[in-house]
Design a protein around this motif. Sequence first.
Motif, short mmCIF file in Angstrom:
data_model
loop_
_atom_site.label_atom_id
_atom_site.label_comp_id
_atom_site.label_asym_id
_atom_site.label_seq_id
_atom_site.Cartn_x
_atom_site.Cartn_y
_atom_site.Cartn_z
N GLY A 2 43.08 10.38 -9.97
CA GLY A 2 42.77 8.99 -10.28
C GLY A 2 42.24 8.27 -9.04
N LEU A 3 42.77 8.69 -7.87
CA LEU A 3 42.34 8.06 -6.62
C LEU A 3 40.85 8.25 -6.37
N ILE A 4 40.31 9.36 -6.85
CA ILE A 4 38.89 9.64 -6.66
C ILE A 4 38.06 8.59 -7.39
N TYR A 5 38.43 8.34 -8.65
CA TYR A 5 37.68 7.35 -9.44
C TYR A 5 37.92 5.94 -8.90
N ARG A 6 39.16 5.70 -8.42
CA ARG A 6 39.45 4.41 -7.81
C ARG A 6 38.60 4.20 -6.57
N ALA A 7 38.46 5.27 -5.77
CA ALA A 7 37.68 5.16 -4.53
C ALA A 7 36.22 4.86 -4.84
N VAL A 8 35.68 5.50 -5.87
CA VAL A 8 34.28 5.24 -6.26
C VAL A 8 34.15 3.79 -6.74
N GLY A 9 35.08 3.36 -7.59
CA GLY A 9 35.05 1.99 -8.10
C GLY A 9 35.18 0.98 -6.97
N ALA B 255 26.80 4.08 -9.16
CA ALA B 255 28.12 4.73 -9.25
C ALA B 255 27.99 6.23 -8.96
N GLU B 256 26.95 6.83 -9.50
CA GLU B 256 26.75 8.27 -9.27
C GLU B 256 26.48 8.55 -7.80
N ALA B 257 25.67 7.70 -7.17
CA ALA B 257 25.38 7.88 -5.74
C ALA B 257 26.67 7.75 -4.93
N ALA B 258 27.52 6.81 -5.30
CA ALA B 258 28.79 6.62 -4.57
C ALA B 258 29.69 7.85 -4.77
N ALA B 259 29.66 8.42 -5.97
CA ALA B 259 30.48 9.61 -6.24
C ALA B 259 29.99 10.80 -5.42
N PRO C 134 36.81 12.89 1.72
CA PRO C 134 38.27 12.83 1.63
C PRO C 134 38.86 11.55 2.24
N ALA C 135 38.26 11.05 3.33
CA ALA C 135 38.79 9.85 3.99
C ALA C 135 38.75 8.63 3.05
N ASP C 136 37.80 8.63 2.10
CA ASP C 136 37.71 7.50 1.16
C ASP C 136 38.97 7.36 0.31
N LEU C 137 39.69 8.49 0.13
CA LEU C 137 40.89 8.46 -0.71
C LEU C 137 42.07 7.82 0.02
N ARG C 138 41.91 7.61 1.33
CA ARG C 138 43.01 7.01 2.10
C ARG C 138 42.77 5.54 2.40
N ARG C 139 41.72 4.97 1.80
CA ARG C 139 41.42 3.55 2.03
C ARG C 139 42.47 2.65 1.41
N GLU C 140 42.59 1.48 1.98
CA GLU C 140 43.54 0.51 1.43
C GLU C 140 43.01 -0.12 0.14
#
Length: 206
Positions: free
Chosen positions: A32-39, A55-59, A64-70
């Motif tokens: 879920g964090l992956i989709y949250r990070a893209v959003g 959205a596709e470009a962002a995906a 991996p560091a994007d998943l640790r964002r606040e």
Amino acid sequence: MIIAIDGLTAAGKGTLAKRLAASLGFHHLDTGLIYRAVGAKLLAGGADPADAARAEAAARALEPADLRREGLRSEAASRAASIVAAIPGVRAALVEFQRRFARQAPGAVLDGRDIGTVICPDATVKLFVTASPEIRARRRFDELQARGESATYPAVFRDLQERDARDQARGTAPAKPAEDAIVLDTSALTADQVFDRALEIVRSRR
Ligand code: DC
């Protein structure tokens, strides 16, 4: 060994996946964090999460560091996640990232909506975690309150129903149990009971 744990919002799959991974010494990915990070990336750039091309470009650019964002656990990120998750190009761009993670030794636990059906159809264990909408909304509401976020139960319940509808009705990879998944209803179970039951299932397959 790959353990796939799917289920709807606030069914208890995240807690279960984390505990299983820790007790088995496996890697854990909350997909879920992956989709949250893209959003969240789109929101941060002032873009509309429903803009499929962006959205596709962002995906594709996800690291991996994007998943640790606040802020990925916020309601805004969650809402944006459920919108980008319905875009087929976004899902396609994220498949390899998840499969690479799943192949790590000695094993991996992935939780999400389509792990057992699309990402890892050959997973050793597939669980689909459910609970009634009222109980899931109550859990989500308590969680938000504990974090000091303002929310009302009726608003959380409505939001959860909207999100369920989006997750289950989308054409690509809707949230549903794989044919060979074991459905675990957590409505009347404590987190400890859910964990014990799941561990029993995993041990029986090892
Ligand atoms: O599990 P979560 O609430 O963090 O998920 C956020 C959104 O991402 C939710 O609307 C469902 C979607 N999602 C998905 O479509 N596929 C996954 N494997 C994981 C999450």
